[in-house]
Write an enzyme that holds these catalytic residues in place. Structure first.
Site, PDB file in Angstrom:
ATOM      1  CB  CYS A  72      -0.965  -0.016   1.176  1.00  0.00           C
ATOM      2  SG  CYS A  72      -0.174  -0.043   2.817  1.00  0.00           S
TER       3      CYS A  72
ATOM      4  CG  HIS B  26      -4.493   0.004   3.708  1.00  0.00           C
ATOM      5  ND1 HIS B  26      -3.721  -0.763   2.866  1.00  0.00           N
ATOM      6  CD2 HIS B  26      -5.540   0.458   2.958  1.00  0.00           C
ATOM      7  CE1 HIS B  26      -4.278  -0.796   1.661  1.00  0.00           C
ATOM      8  NE2 HIS B  26      -5.368  -0.048   1.697  1.00  0.00           N
TER       9      HIS B  26
ATOM     10  CG  HIS C 295      -6.847   1.010  -1.585  1.00  0.00           C
ATOM     11  ND1 HIS C 295      -7.083   0.081  -0.614  1.00  0.00           N
ATOM     12  CD2 HIS C 295      -7.984   1.034  -2.342  1.00  0.00           C
ATOM     13  CE1 HIS C 295      -8.290  -0.435  -0.747  1.00  0.00           C
ATOM     14  NE2 HIS C 295      -8.855   0.129  -1.790  1.00  0.00           N
TER      15      HIS C 295
END
Length: 391
Positions: free
Chosen positions: A268, A328, A340
């Site tokens: 990520c 994240h 993402h």
């Protein structure tokens, strides 16, 4: 002022050691921990592995000024010890304290072995600082300060002078997401694969082909339309809304790879890092580092406050007995959507009516930070860190 108070505290502790304590080990180790909190709180970007036992100061560090201050205070207070600390870069490197990545993407790992966790990656042409060696592996620091291990097969070791010479050579940047260097324009044999952002030396142009040289001296040909002179490439980088969205969407479907920061696979934070790198900015490696940069623009899911390019962070909120955990990150692209890398690079939405509605990420949302057009110590331009023609 903070540093002065810390020095006073240090002298008081060491004074107590010299006057009353027969064994100074516990107090000196306490001092070492205090120094670590001050100069090397994040082990991902600094080395401060020191201990004091049996009247010996042991370990290794790259924080040499702090080490000098620590040993100076020990000397000043009459603490007798043997200095067995390895200063990094290690003298055993014999001056080869620099390196340049020679393959399209170098895998940089948490330990000196291929089976170790992938920590990060570095693209061809990325200059590295070499701290020490272990067999065919080297502990290196990337331009964003991340410290991990790389196999020598993917780098060219250099002295500072050799790196300076490499920097002065004419540089070109590969611009498509993927491609190849060929032995000749007939594409008879591949010299290397390439990914977006790789930096090579330009040797000349033959028709529709550019002759290039890799950092380890190998040479070959790339389609001229796929290469851009360094000066032209860097001057054309801009973190505009259109550029950020176009770059991010060009990587849709790329698989998730823990530790990846390239088109070959990305986690990520590696994805957000790659978006900004290809538009001229270097941001920290991990989500837990990226969240410390820029300006906070939202904590309450007020999506109207967000702009394209803002970074959204997700994880576990702090409680009375647990610190916040950032796990994240994604980038806002407008219209209640963000892009993402989770499983693959994808677009998610906070709109329950949208087919890409992502309730999972919504439930672990922490806050949003803006780094575009914001001054931040951990966000630099690519030209400040990777400087062909200007060491």
């Amino acid at each position: 002022m903070k540093k002065n108070l810390f020095a006073v505290y240090s002298l008081l502790v060491l004074g107590a050691i010299s006057c009353s304590a027969p064994d100074p080990s516990s107090k000196v180790n306490q001092m070492i921990m205090e120094f670590q909190a001050e100069v090397a709180p994040d082990k991902r970007v600094a080395v401060w592995n020191l201990t004091f036992e049996n009247d010996s100061l042991k370990g290794e560090t790259d924080r040499l000024a702090a080490l000098e201050e620590l040993t100076g205070q020990l000397d000043q207070n009459g603490i007798k010890y043997t200095d067995a600390v390895t200063r990094l870069p290690d003298k055993a490197l014999e001056g080869k304290t620099k390196a340049v990545v020679t393959i399209s993407v170098a895998n940089i790992r948490s330990q000196p072995k291929h089976s170790a966790e992938l920590a990060t990656q570095a693209l061809m042409g990325t200059p590295l600082t070499v701290l020490k060696g272990n067999g065919s592996w080297y502990l290196v620091q990337t331009p964003d300060q991340y410290i991990s291990w790389v196999d020598q097969a993917g780098i060219q070791l250099m002295t500072e002078e050799e790196l300076e010479n490499w920097h002065t050579q004419n540089k070109v940047v590969f611009t498509p997401l993927t491609g190849h260097v060929w032995t000749n324009p007939q594409e008879e044999e591949m010299v290397s694969d390439l990914v977006a952002g790789d930096i090579l030396t330009g040797l000349g142009t033959e028709g529709n082909w550019k002759q290039v040289q890799l950092p380890d001296g190998r040479s070959g040909y790339v389609e001229a339309s796929q290469m851009m002179p360094w000066e032209e490439w860097i001057s054309s980088r801009e973190t505009s809304m259109d550029n950020l969205i176009t770059t991010a969407k060009s990587m849709l479907g790329v698989p998730y790879l823990w530790g990846g920061t390239s088109i070959k696979g990305m986690d990520c934070s590696g994805f957000t890092k790659t978006i900004f790198y290809l538009n001229g900015q270097v941001i920290p490696r991990d989500a837990s580092q990226q969240i410390n940069e820029g300006e906070e623009v939202d904590t309450d899911k007020n999506w109207e406050n967000l702009q394209v390019g803002d970074l959204l962070f997700f994880g576990e909120k702090a409680t009375s007995d647990r610190k916040e955990r950032v796990v994240h990150v994604g980038m806002w692209i407008g219209n209640n959507e963000f892009i993402h890398s989770r499983g693959r690079v994808r677009i998610s939405s906070f709109d329950p009516e949208n087919p890409n509605y992502d309730e999972y990420e919504l439930n672990r949302y922490l806050r949003t930070k803006r780094i575009v057009n914001q001054k931040s110590d951990g966000v630099l331009s690519v030209s400040e860190i990777i400087q062909p023609n200007k060491l």
